[in-house]
Design a protein around this motif. Structure first.
Motif, PDB file in Angstrom:
ATOM      1  N   ALA A 304     -37.845   0.129   5.932  1.00 56.84           N
ATOM      2  CA  ALA A 304     -37.921   1.192   6.929  1.00 56.84           C
ATOM      3  C   ALA A 304     -38.526   2.459   6.333  1.00 56.84           C
ATOM      4  N   ILE A 305     -38.146   2.782   5.103  1.00 58.72           N
ATOM      5  CA  ILE A 305     -38.674   3.986   4.443  1.00 58.72           C
ATOM      6  C   ILE A 305     -40.170   3.840   4.188  1.00 58.72           C
ATOM      7  N   VAL A 306     -40.565   2.697   3.627  1.00 58.86           N
ATOM      8  CA  VAL A 306     -41.984   2.487   3.328  1.00 58.86           C
ATOM      9  C   VAL A 306     -42.810   2.495   4.608  1.00 58.86           C
ATOM     10  N   ASN A 307     -42.328   1.847   5.655  1.00 63.05           N
ATOM     11  CA  ASN A 307     -43.063   1.841   6.919  1.00 63.05           C
ATOM     12  C   ASN A 307     -43.277   3.257   7.431  1.00 63.05           C
ATOM     13  N   GLN A 335     -37.333   8.772  11.073  1.00 67.44           N
ATOM     14  CA  GLN A 335     -38.390   9.127  12.020  1.00 67.44           C
ATOM     15  C   GLN A 335     -39.623   9.618  11.293  1.00 67.44           C
ATOM     16  N   ASN A 336     -40.788   9.189  11.780  1.00 72.59           N
ATOM     17  CA  ASN A 336     -42.049   9.663  11.224  1.00 72.59           C
ATOM     18  C   ASN A 336     -42.967  10.144  12.343  1.00 72.59           C
ATOM     19  N   PRO A 337     -43.846  11.099  12.052  1.00 70.03           N
ATOM     20  CA  PRO A 337     -44.810  11.533  13.063  1.00 70.03           C
ATOM     21  C   PRO A 337     -45.835  10.434  13.327  1.00 70.03           C
ATOM     22  N   PRO A 401     -32.255  -3.419  14.272  1.00 72.64           N
ATOM     23  CA  PRO A 401     -32.510  -1.983  14.439  1.00 72.64           C
ATOM     24  C   PRO A 401     -33.059  -1.704  15.831  1.00 72.64           C
ATOM     25  N   LEU A 402     -32.932  -0.475  16.257  1.00 73.10           N
ATOM     26  CA  LEU A 402     -33.504  -0.040  17.522  1.00 73.10           C
ATOM     27  C   LEU A 402     -34.778   0.738  17.214  1.00 73.10           C
ATOM     28  N   VAL A 412     -36.734   4.607  13.832  1.00 76.76           N
ATOM     29  CA  VAL A 412     -35.939   3.417  13.548  1.00 76.76           C
ATOM     30  C   VAL A 412     -34.483   3.857  13.495  1.00 76.76           C
ATOM     31  N   LEU A 413     -33.648   3.201  14.286  1.00 77.35           N
ATOM     32  CA  LEU A 413     -32.232   3.546  14.342  1.00 77.35           C
ATOM     33  C   LEU A 413     -31.420   2.324  13.951  1.00 77.35           C
TER      34      LEU A 413
END
Length: 591
Positions: A304-307, A335-337, A401-402, A412-413
């Motif tokens: 998730a972090i790398v994505n 969350q990412n922009p 994940p959501l 990603v939640l």
């Protein structure tokens, strides 16, 4: 189409509110101007949506009684054609709800190269909308420019960083990168200099004056301190003590608050370490008993972090926004922009063969850049990150994940709970339904927590790869009366039945579930041969349920098929000769 509309209205009424992909307007006095905002929002948002005119937008969604549905249909078509840029051509038809007419427009998402759609009279910067939850939100001018920039393949990661120099690259990281390239493909790189390798792989690129400088991708992959030039291209982490993010009564606002800088390989490694530092362990129930595991599996966190870092929007307007990680007592949010790029759909993430790269050069470089201190690269660039994330959560006994795609951001939640905890395992055991597959148990547990599943969500949660198998398993749960279905075909949604919800409660003990097997046997004993439809009507169940139990009775040798082929409308069922004799004996002996 009538069945589709009926299913959609049933779903709206069941959940008591409009959905992300559905907007309802009364339109009793004619076509409302606000319909333009919904039309533009739907075609700019993932998956498009449906606009229904002629219903009250209160939870009951009752018809208002349109005086002239045909004229409203014509006016809506004209609005799509004349008031929006580019013009839209949705499927518009007149349907019926509770005997009253409604006008329905099915709006498809525009291709990336045609976005954004906007209200012509308001202009591009003031008339562009997207769908957020159950409302339409106007995009800022900067967000509009992001959409325009992504009409083609973004190349922001290939740009030369104006003030940077080759000396800003991390020497050790560059040596490791070059060594790996030479080892992986000696034919290409064994005899090339480091300078040539960096240029040919666009780690460094010429600026407008022809001087070679690190590209943005090169700086993020191999730079010593990219934040010297882009202070906000980093990662922030906040650990909140409450689920709302508010301070505790004693005034504690954060349990931890960290800003991580450096290249992507270092930020990814440090972010994982910071999350683990703030996590606790929990017990997981397995076939071997209990074992202690992290609240969130490290593999899922890593992916998730790398994505978030490699797929973030790198356009100039988004360079002031960090990748944000927030840890709450009940969830982890990353969350990412920048929303999903290309043809990806949030409902089909994780499916094999689906991958689209916003930052293609960045991804290509990170394929060959090792994680500091580890014998693996930062990413594979094979579109497998989401699948690995979901699989690791499943192995840890957690739900999927959501994902939330908001066009200009992606989230990603990960809920913090064991999906198959003691209570849920006990509940599943008391359903009393042998033959339920593990994948179906996962789905039932998710629905028990309030999840609404469709075919794609079922596959993502359970690991079932074939949509036909997923359909069969969902229909089996419907037939067992454990799951309710609203809608049909691609619009089918599945929720836990009232019976399944009540299992283990006082209500279930007061009103036990009917014995369908016994009901069918009694119906055939008293009425003779019956069709599936007649049996379903007699026992007060759906035809799917009747078919399910007829199959079991047939396999047990308790009924026989007469007339027509098996499962045809002409098929009729009778008690088997062996069961008839047993019933006659029981009646004779008074048992």
């Amino acid at each position: 189409m009538a069945d589709w509309l009926e299913g959609l209205i049933t779903e709206l009424r069941k959940f008591g509110s409009e959905a992300t992909r559905v907007e309802v307007k009364a339109a009793a006095s004619g076509l409302p101007a606000s319909a333009r905002e919904s039309l533009a929002a739907f075609c700019n948002s993932p998956g498009g949506g449906t606009l229904i005119l002629g219903l009250d937008d209160t939870p009951g969604f009752r018809p208002v009684g349109l005086p002239d549905a045909r004229k409203l249909q014509t006016d809506l078509a004209a609005m799509c054609r004349d008031d929006l840029t580019p013009p839209l051509q949705p499927n518009i038809f007149i349907g019926e709800v509770d005997g009253s007419p409604v006008v329905v427009a099915q709006i498809v998402e525009l291709p990336r190269e045609q976005k954004p759609c906007y209200i012509t009279a308001k202009g591009l910067n003031r008339g562009t909308y997207i769908r957020v939850a159950d409302s339409d939100r106007r995009l800022t001018a900067e967000e509009v420019h992001q959409l325009i920039a992504e009409r083609g393949q973004p190349v922001f990661d290939t740009e030369a960083v104006g003030d940077a120099a080759v000396a800003d690259l991390d020497g050790a990281a560059v040596d490791g990168y070059v060594s790996r390239l030479r080892e992986q493909n000696p034919r290409l790189w064994a005899n090339e200099s480091v300078e040539t390798i960096l240029r040919m792989n666009r780690v460094v690129v010429p600026d407008a004056a022809g001087e070679y400088r690190p590209s943005l991708a090169g700086l993020l992959s191999l730079g010593h301190f990219p934040q010297q030039y882009f202070p906000q291209l980093n990662v922030t982490f906040v650990h909140f003590p409450t689920i709302t993010g508010e301070s505790t009564p004693s005034g504690v606002r954060f349990l931890d608050n960290v800003s991580m800088n450096g290249s992507i390989p270092y930020m990814a490694r440090e972010a994982l370490a910071v999350i683990q530092r703030n996590m606790t362990r929990r017990s997981l129930i397995t076939g071997e008993g209990r074992r202690d595991v992290w609240e969130y599996p490290p593999e899922a966190l890593r992916e998730a972090i790398v994505n978030a870092l490699v797929h973030r929007d790198l356009s100039p307007g988004s360079r002031g926004t960090q990748v944000q990680i927030e840890l709450y007592p009940d969830r982890l949010r990353i969350q990412n922009p920048g929303g999903l790029f290309g043809s990806l759909d949030v409902n089909r993430l994780g499916e094999e063969g689906r991958s689209s790269a916003r930052n293609s050069l960045l991804l290509k470089l990170l394929e060959e850049v090792s994680v500091p201190g580890e014998d693996r690269t930062v990413c594979e660039n094979r579109g497998s990150g989401i699948r690995a994330m979901i699989s690791s959560l499943r192995r840890a006994g957690m739900g999927p994940p959501l994902f939330k795609d908001r066009v200009t951001s992606f989230e990603v939640l990960m809920p913090n709970h064991a999906l198959l905890d003691d209570e849920t395992v006990l509940w599943l055991s008391t359903l009393g339904r042998e033959g339920i597959r593990d994948s179906q148990c996962i789905a039932l547990a998710l629905m028990r927590r309030g999840e609404v599943l469709d075919n794609s969500k079922y596959r993502a949660a359970t690991g079932v790869s074939d949509s036909r198998v997923a359909y069969f398993e969902l229909q089996d749960l419907v037939a067992r009366e454990l799951v309710d279905q609203t809608g049909s075909r691609g619009g089918a949604r599945y929720t836990l039945s009232e019976y399944a919800k009540s299992v283990g409660t006082h209500e279930a003990r007061r009103r036990p579930r009917p014995n369908r097997r016994l009901q069918i046997i009694e119906a055939l004993a008293h009425l003779g041969d019956l069709s599936k439809a007649e049996i379903a009507q007699t026992i007060g169940a759906s035809e799917k349920t009747a078919e399910h139990w007829l199959g079991r009775l047939k396999r047990n040798g308790e009924i026989e098929v007469i007339g027509g082929k098996n499962r045809s409308k002409n098929t009729r069922y009778i008690l088997s000769q062996q069961l008839r004799l047993l019933l006659e004996d029981a009646e004779t002996t008074g048992q």
